[in-house]
Design an enzyme around this catalytic site. Structure first.
Site, PDB file in Angstrom:
ATOM      1  N   MET A 179       4.272  10.734  41.592  1.00  0.00           N
ATOM      2  CA  MET A 179       2.891  10.232  41.472  1.00  0.00           C
ATOM      3  C   MET A 179       2.786   9.325  40.245  1.00  0.00           C
ATOM      4  O   MET A 179       1.685   9.076  39.748  1.00  0.00           O
ATOM      5  CB  MET A 179       1.910  11.398  41.380  1.00  0.00           C
ATOM      6  CG  MET A 179       1.934  12.274  42.640  1.00  0.00           C
ATOM      7  SD  MET A 179       0.399  13.144  42.923  1.00  0.00           S
ATOM      8  CE  MET A 179       0.297  14.158  41.459  1.00  0.00           C
ATOM      9  N   ALA A 202       3.167   7.940  36.243  1.00  0.00           N
ATOM     10  CA  ALA A 202       3.072   8.473  34.868  1.00  0.00           C
ATOM     11  C   ALA A 202       4.407   9.134  34.534  1.00  0.00           C
ATOM     12  O   ALA A 202       4.471  10.317  34.176  1.00  0.00           O
ATOM     13  CB  ALA A 202       1.898   9.444  34.723  1.00  0.00           C
ATOM     14  N   HIS A 241       8.075  10.395  33.260  1.00  0.00           N
ATOM     15  CA  HIS A 241       8.648  10.941  32.022  1.00  0.00           C
ATOM     16  C   HIS A 241      10.099  11.307  32.318  1.00  0.00           C
ATOM     17  O   HIS A 241      10.597  11.081  33.438  1.00  0.00           O
ATOM     18  CB  HIS A 241       7.831  12.147  31.541  1.00  0.00           C
ATOM     19  CG  HIS A 241       7.572  13.170  32.620  1.00  0.00           C
ATOM     20  ND1 HIS A 241       8.587  13.922  33.186  1.00  0.00           N
ATOM     21  CD2 HIS A 241       6.429  13.523  33.264  1.00  0.00           C
ATOM     22  CE1 HIS A 241       8.072  14.716  34.100  1.00  0.00           C
ATOM     23  NE2 HIS A 241       6.771  14.490  34.179  1.00  0.00           N
ATOM     24  N   HIS A 268      11.018  13.042  35.651  1.00  0.00           N
ATOM     25  CA  HIS A 268      11.178  12.141  36.805  1.00  0.00           C
ATOM     26  C   HIS A 268      12.496  11.380  36.699  1.00  0.00           C
ATOM     27  O   HIS A 268      13.210  11.204  37.690  1.00  0.00           O
ATOM     28  CB  HIS A 268      10.043  11.113  36.836  1.00  0.00           C
ATOM     29  CG  HIS A 268       8.668  11.683  36.993  1.00  0.00           C
ATOM     30  ND1 HIS A 268       7.733  11.684  35.987  1.00  0.00           N
ATOM     31  CD2 HIS A 268       8.076  12.274  38.066  1.00  0.00           C
ATOM     32  CE1 HIS A 268       6.607  12.236  36.427  1.00  0.00           C
ATOM     33  NE2 HIS A 268       6.787  12.608  37.673  1.00  0.00           N
ATOM     34  N   GLN A 309      -3.687  15.829  48.214  1.00  0.00           N
ATOM     35  CA  GLN A 309      -3.205  17.068  47.593  1.00  0.00           C
ATOM     36  C   GLN A 309      -4.082  17.498  46.418  1.00  0.00           C
ATOM     37  O   GLN A 309      -3.784  18.471  45.748  1.00  0.00           O
ATOM     38  CB  GLN A 309      -1.739  16.939  47.176  1.00  0.00           C
ATOM     39  CG  GLN A 309      -1.480  15.988  46.030  1.00  0.00           C
ATOM     40  CD  GLN A 309      -0.002  15.752  45.827  1.00  0.00           C
ATOM     41  OE1 GLN A 309       0.644  15.143  46.661  1.00  0.00           O
ATOM     42  NE2 GLN A 309       0.550  16.248  44.714  1.00  0.00           N
ATOM     43  N   GLY A 356      11.984  18.175  41.915  1.00  0.00           N
ATOM     44  CA  GLY A 356      12.202  19.002  40.718  1.00  0.00           C
ATOM     45  C   GLY A 356      11.929  20.472  40.977  1.00  0.00           C
ATOM     46  O   GLY A 356      10.997  20.831  41.708  1.00  0.00           O
ATOM     47  N   GLN A 357      12.723  21.314  40.338  1.00  0.00           N
ATOM     48  CA  GLN A 357      12.518  22.771  40.380  1.00  0.00           C
ATOM     49  C   GLN A 357      11.234  23.140  39.613  1.00  0.00           C
ATOM     50  O   GLN A 357      10.701  24.227  39.759  1.00  0.00           O
ATOM     51  CB  GLN A 357      13.746  23.458  39.768  1.00  0.00           C
ATOM     52  CG  GLN A 357      13.669  24.948  39.599  1.00  0.00           C
ATOM     53  CD  GLN A 357      13.564  25.697  40.926  1.00  0.00           C
ATOM     54  OE1 GLN A 357      13.994  25.211  41.971  1.00  0.00           O
ATOM     55  NE2 GLN A 357      12.978  26.883  40.878  1.00  0.00           N
ATOM     56  N   ASP A 396       8.333  22.169  40.242  1.00  0.00           N
ATOM     57  CA  ASP A 396       7.382  22.524  41.294  1.00  0.00           C
ATOM     58  C   ASP A 396       8.146  23.351  42.327  1.00  0.00           C
ATOM     59  O   ASP A 396       8.469  22.874  43.421  1.00  0.00           O
ATOM     60  CB  ASP A 396       6.796  21.253  41.905  1.00  0.00           C
ATOM     61  CG  ASP A 396       6.046  20.429  40.876  1.00  0.00           C
ATOM     62  OD1 ASP A 396       4.844  20.670  40.691  1.00  0.00           O
ATOM     63  OD2 ASP A 396       6.678  19.580  40.209  1.00  0.00           O
ATOM     64  N   SER A 433       5.540  17.158  31.973  1.00  0.00           N
ATOM     65  CA  SER A 433       4.573  16.983  33.060  1.00  0.00           C
ATOM     66  C   SER A 433       3.718  15.762  32.743  1.00  0.00           C
ATOM     67  O   SER A 433       3.388  15.520  31.575  1.00  0.00           O
ATOM     68  CB  SER A 433       3.677  18.224  33.147  1.00  0.00           C
ATOM     69  OG  SER A 433       2.511  17.933  33.885  1.00  0.00           O
TER      70      SER A 433
HETATM   71  P1  AMP Z   1       4.969  14.393  40.258  1.00  0.00           P
HETATM   72  O1  AMP Z   1       4.933  12.958  39.825  1.00  0.00           O
HETATM   73  O2  AMP Z   1       4.356  15.333  39.281  1.00  0.00           O
HETATM   74  O3  AMP Z   1       4.464  14.568  41.679  1.00  0.00           O
HETATM   75  O4  AMP Z   1       6.505  14.803  40.288  1.00  0.00           O
HETATM   76  C1  AMP Z   1       7.435  14.083  41.047  1.00  0.00           C
HETATM   77  C2  AMP Z   1       8.730  14.854  41.081  1.00  0.00           C
HETATM   78  O5  AMP Z   1       9.213  15.032  39.756  1.00  0.00           O
HETATM   79  C3  AMP Z   1       8.566  16.254  41.690  1.00  0.00           C
HETATM   80  O6  AMP Z   1       9.703  16.541  42.509  1.00  0.00           O
HETATM   81  C4  AMP Z   1       8.551  17.137  40.463  1.00  0.00           C
HETATM   82  O7  AMP Z   1       9.014  18.456  40.705  1.00  0.00           O
HETATM   83  C5  AMP Z   1       9.506  16.396  39.544  1.00  0.00           C
HETATM   84  N1  AMP Z   1       9.261  16.759  38.142  1.00  0.00           N
HETATM   85  C6  AMP Z   1       8.086  16.698  37.476  1.00  0.00           C
HETATM   86  N2  AMP Z   1       8.239  17.183  36.214  1.00  0.00           N
HETATM   87  C7  AMP Z   1       9.535  17.567  36.103  1.00  0.00           C
HETATM   88  C8  AMP Z   1      10.310  18.163  35.073  1.00  0.00           C
HETATM   89  N3  AMP Z   1       9.802  18.472  33.878  1.00  0.00           N
HETATM   90  N4  AMP Z   1      11.627  18.420  35.304  1.00  0.00           N
HETATM   91  C9  AMP Z   1      12.170  18.131  36.519  1.00  0.00           C
HETATM   92  N5  AMP Z   1      11.482  17.574  37.541  1.00  0.00           N
HETATM   93  C10 AMP Z   1      10.195  17.302  37.343  1.00  0.00           C
END
Ligand code: AMP
Length: 306
Positions: A43, A45, A47, A50, A74, A173-174, A176, A211
């Site tokens: 999504m 942003a 870090h 990602h 979601q 990522g683990q 989530d 996050s």
């Molecule tokens: P999001 O942008 O929050 O939807 O996350 C996108 C992907 O990055 C998802 O598969 C998350 O599980 C993964 N992700 C987010 N934060 C972390 C983290 N700290 N370590 C590993 N994977 C992450």
């Protein structure tokens, strides 16, 4: 630098695609040449968490596609869809630095087209859209319990991204943990020809799980947020010291929060890491926590193993 990578850097600058047809064609072009396509859904942003997924994709695939899409379906009606951090230009810079080939960044209307005459699609409900993926049993556990409809939105958008990008491998990522499990189950149940790779949680040096929502935290809240990881570590320590009773371990984890009223615990659970049901025993279980630090909802987890 390895020669193939050098050539790719020179010859193929990263492409940013907004349309489904363009994305599908770019991915198919890679596969026609015998290449493997890896997809990292995000999504934005971005870090280091990602980027760890992007690096795993780069190591395993010929073409790396990253999607950036803040998926309205979601988010609940009172959640942070409109405030969610959007840092698109910086994200693209980071992805260029990781030698990504394709960024898929569709508008909401591209993914959830509005019906003629209907109002905009910026609200979470998306009334013109009617086909959903529901991974029965799993979608109402952990975050699904506190965020009704959340995993239905996640599974649906990921299924759509899978159809659009047609990746050989997809990276999640683990962090989530329930989401990863739901995607694995959906891929198995619906026969997507896709390998799902789970990647470990990337943390700040002090242990806070990275996050995009950490950007919401004030400096005081940033310190309080450490409580999530600390509560997990306390449970792990007790487990290593011989405490294997699930209810006692849950109590240890939740008690860590009772001393800090500024952090509101949403759930502290120990579940079977495959079914998210209560586990028969603590060995090989998933310890998962969600808590509000101020108004920011954060999650974290760890696997208890012998
Ligand atoms: P999001 O942008 O929050 O939807 O996350 C996108 C992907 O990055 C998802 O598969 C998350 O599980 C993964 N992700 C987010 N934060 C972390 C983290 N700290 N370590 C590993 N994977 C992450």
């Amino acid at each position: 630098m390895e020669a193939g990578r050098f050539v790719r850097l020179i010859l193929t600058p990263m492409r940013v695609l907004e349309k489904i047809g363009e994305m599908r064609e770019a991915s198919r072009a890679c596969r026609r040449n015998g290449g493997r396509v890896g997809l990292v859904p995000t999504m934005g942003a971005l870090h280091e968490g990602h980027l760890s997924l992007v690096r795993a994709a780069r190591a395993k695939c010929d073409t790396v596609a990253v999607s950036i899409f803040v998926n309205p379906t979601q988010f609940g009606p009172r959640e942070d869809f409109s405030q969610y951090p959007r840092t698109f230009d910086r994200d693209c810079e980071l992805l260029r630095g990781e030698n990504v080939d394709l960024v898929f960044a569709p508008a909401v209307q591209e993914i959830y087209p509005a019906q003629p005459g209907s109002a905009g699609q910026q609200r979470a409900a998306v009334p013109a859209y009617s086909t959903w993926i529901e991974v029965a049993a799993l979608t109402d556990r952990l975050d699904g319990k506190s965020r009704p409809g959340h995993f239905r939105g996640v599974a649906t958008v990921v299924a759509k991204l899978f159809h659009i990008v047609e990746p050989d491998v997809a990276f999640f990522g683990q962090k989530d943990a329930a989401q990863l499990l739901i995607i694995r189950r959906m891929v198995r149940d619906l026969n997507f020809p896709i390998e799902v790779v789970g990647c470990p949680i990337v943390r700040e040096p002090d242990g806070l799980a990275m996050s995009s929502r950490n950007a919401y935290l004030s400096s005081e809240e940033r310190k309080l947020a450490l409580l999530l990881n600390r509560s997990l570590r306390e449970v792990e320590q007790a487990f290593r010291a011989g405490e294997h009773r699930i209810d006692a371990l849950i109590r240890i984890g939740s008690d860590a929060f009772s001393l800090q009223p500024a952090v509101r615990l949403d759930y502290f659970e120990i579940v079977n890491p495959e079914t998210l049901e209560p586990p028969a025993q603590a060995e090989r279980s998933l310890v998962a926590v969600a808590a509000y630090v101020g108004t920011t909802r954060l999650i974290d987890n760890l696997l208890l193993e012998k």
